[in-house]
Write an enzyme that holds these catalytic residues in place. Structure first.
Site, PDB file in Angstrom:
ATOM      1  N   CYS A 113      97.193  87.901 100.059  1.00 21.18           N
ATOM      2  CA  CYS A 113      97.733  87.813 101.427  1.00 21.18           C
ATOM      3  C   CYS A 113      96.691  87.338 102.440  1.00 21.18           C
ATOM      4  O   CYS A 113      97.048  86.918 103.538  1.00 21.18           O
ATOM      5  CB  CYS A 113      98.291  89.158 101.861  1.00 21.18           C
ATOM      6  SG  CYS A 113      99.698  89.649 100.870  1.00 21.18           S
ATOM      7  N   HIS A 255      99.113  89.300 109.539  1.00 22.85           N
ATOM      8  CA  HIS A 255      99.827  89.154 108.272  1.00 22.85           C
ATOM      9  C   HIS A 255     101.119  89.971 108.357  1.00 22.85           C
ATOM     10  O   HIS A 255     101.129  91.079 108.886  1.00 22.85           O
ATOM     11  CB  HIS A 255      98.949  89.655 107.131  1.00 22.85           C
ATOM     12  CG  HIS A 255      99.664  89.719 105.822  1.00 22.85           C
ATOM     13  ND1 HIS A 255     100.365  88.650 105.310  1.00 22.85           N
ATOM     14  CD2 HIS A 255      99.804  90.734 104.932  1.00 22.85           C
ATOM     15  CE1 HIS A 255     100.895  89.007 104.161  1.00 22.85           C
ATOM     16  NE2 HIS A 255     100.577  90.264 103.903  1.00 22.85           N
ATOM     17  N   ASN A 285     107.554  89.415 103.436  1.00 20.23           N
ATOM     18  CA  ASN A 285     106.140  89.090 103.211  1.00 20.23           C
ATOM     19  C   ASN A 285     106.043  87.857 102.310  1.00 20.23           C
ATOM     20  O   ASN A 285     106.362  87.935 101.118  1.00 20.23           O
ATOM     21  CB  ASN A 285     105.470  90.310 102.555  1.00 20.23           C
ATOM     22  CG  ASN A 285     103.987  90.117 102.322  1.00 20.23           C
ATOM     23  OD1 ASN A 285     103.451  89.023 102.453  1.00 20.23           O
ATOM     24  ND2 ASN A 285     103.312  91.195 101.951  1.00 20.23           N
TER      25      ASN A 285
HETATM   26  O1  UT7 Z   1     100.848  92.172 101.781  1.00 21.45           O
HETATM   27  C1  UT7 Z   1     100.080  92.866 100.859  1.00 21.45           C
HETATM   28  C2  UT7 Z   1      99.851  94.211 101.316  1.00 21.45           C
HETATM   29  N1  UT7 Z   1     101.023  95.033 101.118  1.00 21.45           N
HETATM   30  C3  UT7 Z   1     101.368  95.868 102.064  1.00 21.45           C
HETATM   31  O2  UT7 Z   1     100.794  95.878 103.104  1.00 21.45           O
HETATM   32  C4  UT7 Z   1     102.467  96.859 101.742  1.00 21.45           C
HETATM   33  C5  UT7 Z   1     101.988  98.231 102.110  1.00 21.45           C
HETATM   34  N2  UT7 Z   1     102.932  99.295 101.835  1.00 21.45           N
HETATM   35  C6  UT7 Z   1     104.106  99.448 102.476  1.00 21.45           C
HETATM   36  O3  UT7 Z   1     104.482  98.625 103.278  1.00 21.45           O
HETATM   37  C7  UT7 Z   1     104.902 100.713 102.235  1.00 21.45           C
HETATM   38  O4  UT7 Z   1     104.095 101.635 101.531  1.00 21.45           O
HETATM   39  C8  UT7 Z   1     106.224 100.497 101.485  1.00 21.45           C
HETATM   40  C9  UT7 Z   1     107.197  99.763 102.361  1.00 21.45           C
HETATM   41  C10 UT7 Z   1     105.962  99.725 100.186  1.00 21.45           C
HETATM   42  C11 UT7 Z   1     106.850 101.850 101.131  1.00 21.45           C
HETATM   43  O5  UT7 Z   1     107.039 102.606 102.331  1.00 21.45           O
HETATM   44  P1  UT7 Z   1     106.544 104.121 102.401  1.00 21.45           P
HETATM   45  O6  UT7 Z   1     106.923 104.627 103.716  1.00 21.45           O
HETATM   46  O7  UT7 Z   1     105.087 104.135 102.025  1.00 21.45           O
HETATM   47  O8  UT7 Z   1     107.456 104.811 101.291  1.00 21.45           O
HETATM   48  P2  UT7 Z   1     106.996 105.604  99.998  1.00 21.45           P
HETATM   49  O9  UT7 Z   1     106.498 104.670  98.952  1.00 21.45           O
HETATM   50  O10 UT7 Z   1     106.114 106.740 100.420  1.00 21.45           O
HETATM   51  O11 UT7 Z   1     108.390 106.180  99.522  1.00 21.45           O
HETATM   52  C12 UT7 Z   1     109.114 107.138 100.294  1.00 21.45           C
HETATM   53  C13 UT7 Z   1     110.409 107.454  99.570  1.00 21.45           C
HETATM   54  C14 UT7 Z   1     110.213 107.784  98.103  1.00 21.45           C
HETATM   55  O12 UT7 Z   1     111.135 108.789  97.754  1.00 21.45           O
HETATM   56  P3  UT7 Z   1     110.686 110.335  97.678  1.00 21.45           P
HETATM   57  O13 UT7 Z   1     109.584 110.382  96.650  1.00 21.45           O
HETATM   58  O14 UT7 Z   1     110.195 110.678  99.052  1.00 21.45           O
HETATM   59  O15 UT7 Z   1     111.944 111.015  97.280  1.00 21.45           O
HETATM   60  C15 UT7 Z   1     110.579 106.518  97.398  1.00 21.45           C
HETATM   61  O16 UT7 Z   1     111.036 106.737  96.083  1.00 21.45           O
HETATM   62  O17 UT7 Z   1     111.289 106.319  99.596  1.00 21.45           O
HETATM   63  C16 UT7 Z   1     111.680 105.971  98.273  1.00 21.45           C
HETATM   64  N3  UT7 Z   1     111.814 104.519  98.180  1.00 21.45           N
HETATM   65  C17 UT7 Z   1     112.937 103.873  98.518  1.00 21.45           C
HETATM   66  N4  UT7 Z   1     114.128 104.295  98.932  1.00 21.45           N
HETATM   67  C18 UT7 Z   1     115.076 103.368  99.186  1.00 21.45           C
HETATM   68  C19 UT7 Z   1     110.875 103.619  97.829  1.00 21.45           C
HETATM   69  N5  UT7 Z   1     111.379 102.388  97.905  1.00 21.45           N
HETATM   70  C20 UT7 Z   1     112.648 102.505  98.325  1.00 21.45           C
HETATM   71  C21 UT7 Z   1     113.665 101.583  98.599  1.00 21.45           C
HETATM   72  N6  UT7 Z   1     114.863 102.050  99.020  1.00 21.45           N
HETATM   73  N7  UT7 Z   1     113.493 100.244  98.461  1.00 21.45           N
END
Ligand code: UT7
Length: 329
Positions: A113, A255, A285
Site C-alpha cells: 500500500c 492511503h 482499498n
Molecule cells: O491497506 C493495508 C493496510 N490494511 C489496513 O489498514 C486494514 C486495517 N484493519 C482494518 O481496517 C480493520 O481491522 C478491519 C476492517 C479489517 C476489521 O475491523 P475491526 O473493527 O478491527 O474488526 P475485528 O477484526 O476486531 O472484528 C470484530 C468482529 C469480530 O466478531 P467477534 O469476534 O467480535 O464476534 C469479527 O468476526 O466483527 C466480525 N467481523 C465481521 N462481521 C461482519 C469481521 N469481519 C466481518 C465482516 N462482516 N466482514
C-alpha cells in the site's frame, strides 16, 4: 531542482461490487462494513483477459494526452504494484509496450500500500539529480486477483484501480516534492499482512492451492493499530520538519484503507474534515492505487492550485509506511 507533478490520471474499472452484493456471498452486512470501514462499494476488473497492466496502460495513455507529450519522451516508467501481471517480465514493461514508450527503461516496485509513495520518492531522485526530465509513476493493483471471496475479513476491504502521475523538474524553486520520509519494519510487520504462496518459499503446488496460500492473509486488528500509530506519526513528522501547522495544509491525501484510520490521522494533525481526501466509500482499498487516484480526483475537480500544500501518507504490508510533502506548482 525538485520534482513536480505535471499530469495526473486514474482508471477505475466499470464493474461495481457493492456491500449488498457481498451480503449475498458472505456472512456480512452493509451496516457492519460501512461502520467499521466506511466502504460502500468497490470496482472490480472482471474481464479475465485484463490484468494490472491494462489499468496502467489506461492511466499512461491519459497522462500523455493530458500533458500533451509523445510516449517517446518518457525516460523511465515505475509501476508500484503487489499484483503484477506475472512475476516477470515487470508490469512496467507491459505498460511500456501498451503506451509505446520505446525510449523508457521500466521496472516494478513492491511496497504494497505504500508502493506509490516509495515509487514517487525514487522517481523524484532521478529528477532532482538531473538524470531524467520525464518520469511516469503509476500505482496499480488488481486486488480481486488475490482475494478469497469466502473470507469476509478481507473480501470486503479491497478493490481494483490505478492512478499515476508524470514527474518533471519544477519550474521554480520551492515547488514540487519538497520532503519525503519513508519507513519499513519487517521485524514487526512481515507476519500480519501477506500472501504466502507462489513465491520462492512456497512455489505454487496442489498443496499451496488447497491451503489457499495464493490469497491475502491479514490480521486486521494488528494492522489497524500499527496503521493508526504510524500514519499519524509520519504525518506529524512531515509537519514539524517543514514547519507546517494544520492551517497551512490544503489537503491530506491518505492511503484509503479504512475511514477510521483516515479520521484518526486527520485528528492527530488537527485537520478540518474538508481538507481530508477520502474516496474509500466508492473504491475500497486499491492498495498502490489509492493515493494517485485521490490526486487525480483532486486535480480533475480543479482543487489544486499553485502553492497548494499537500501531505500524502500511507501504510501497508511490510510494514511499510511514509509521508510526502508537495507544494503544487
Ligand atoms: O491497506 C493495508 C493496510 N490494511 C489496513 O489498514 C486494514 C486495517 N484493519 C482494518 O481496517 C480493520 O481491522 C478491519 C476492517 C479489517 C476489521 O475491523 P475491526 O473493527 O478491527 O474488526 P475485528 O477484526 O476486531 O472484528 C470484530 C468482529 C469480530 O466478531 P467477534 O469476534 O467480535 O464476534 C469479527 O468476526 O466483527 C466480525 N467481523 C465481521 N462481521 C461482519 C469481521 N469481519 C466481518 C465482516 N462482516 N466482514
Amino acid at each position: 531542482m525538485k520534482a513536480a507533478i505535471t499530469a495526473t490520471a486514474k482508471y477505475l474499472p466499470p464493474d461495481i461490487l457493492s456491500n449488498h452484493d457481498l451480503e449475498l456471498m458472505l456472512d456480512t452486512n452493509d451496516e457492519w462494513i460501512r461502520s467499521r470501514t466506511g466502504i460502500s462499494e468497490r470496482r472490480i476488473l472482471k474481464d479475465p483477459e485484463k490484468a494490472t497492466s491494462y489499468m496502467c496502460g489506461e492511466v499512461g495513455k491519459q497522462l500523455l494526452a493530458k500533458r500533451g507529450i509523445e510516449a517517446s519522451e518518457i525516460e523511465l516508467i515505475i509501476v508500484a504494484t503487489m499484483t503484477p501481471d506475472m512475476f516477470f517480465p515487470a508490469t512496467a514493461c507491459f505498460t511500456q509496450s501498451i503506451i509505446g514508450a520505446t525510449n523508457a527503461w521500466a521496472f516494478d516496485l513492491n511496497a504494497a500500500c505504500s508502493g506509490f509513495l516509495y515509487a514517487l520518492n525514487v522517481a523524484s531522485s532521478f529528477i532532482e539529480t538531473g538524470v531524467h526530465k520525464k518520469v511516469m509513476v503509476i500505482g496499480a493493483d488488481k486486488m480481486s486477483s488475490v482475494i478469497d471471496y469466502t473470507d469476509r475479513s478481507t473480501a470486503i476491504l479491497f478493490g481494483d484501480g490505478a492512478g499515476g502521475v508524470i514527474l518533471e523538474p519544477a519550474k521554480e524553486e520551492g515547488y514540487g516534492i519538497l520532503d519525503a520520509r519513508l519507513y519499513a519494519d519487517g521485524a514487526n510487520g512481515k507476519d500480519h499482512l501477506l500472501m504466502t504462496g507462489g513465491g520462492s518459499r512456497n512455489p505454487a503446488s496442489h498443496e499451496t492451492i488447497d491451503k489457499k496460500m495464493h490469497y491475502i492473509y491479514q490480521d486486521g486488528r494488528q494492522v489497524f493499530k500499527a496503521a493508526v500509530t504510524s500514519m499519524a506519526e509520519v504525518a506529524g513528522e512531515i509537519m514539524s520538519r517543514n514547519n507546517l501547522c494544520a492551517e497551512d495544509i490544503d489537503y491530506l491525501v491518505p492511503h484509503q484503507a479504512n475511514q477510521r484510520i483516515i479520521n484518526a490521522t486527520a485528528e492527530r494533525m488537527g485537520l478540518d474534515e474538508k481538507k481530508v481526501v477520502s474516496n474509500v466509500a466508492s473504491y475500497g482499498n486499491t492498495t498502490a492505487g489509492t493515493i494517485p487516484i485521490c490526486l487525480a480526483e483532486l486535480d480533475e475537480a480543479g482543487k489544486l492550485h499553485t502553492g497548494s500544500n499537500l501531505v500524502l501518507v500511507s501504510f501497508g504490508a511490510g510494514y511499510t509506511w511514509g509521508g510526502i510533502y508537495i507544494k503544487w506548482q
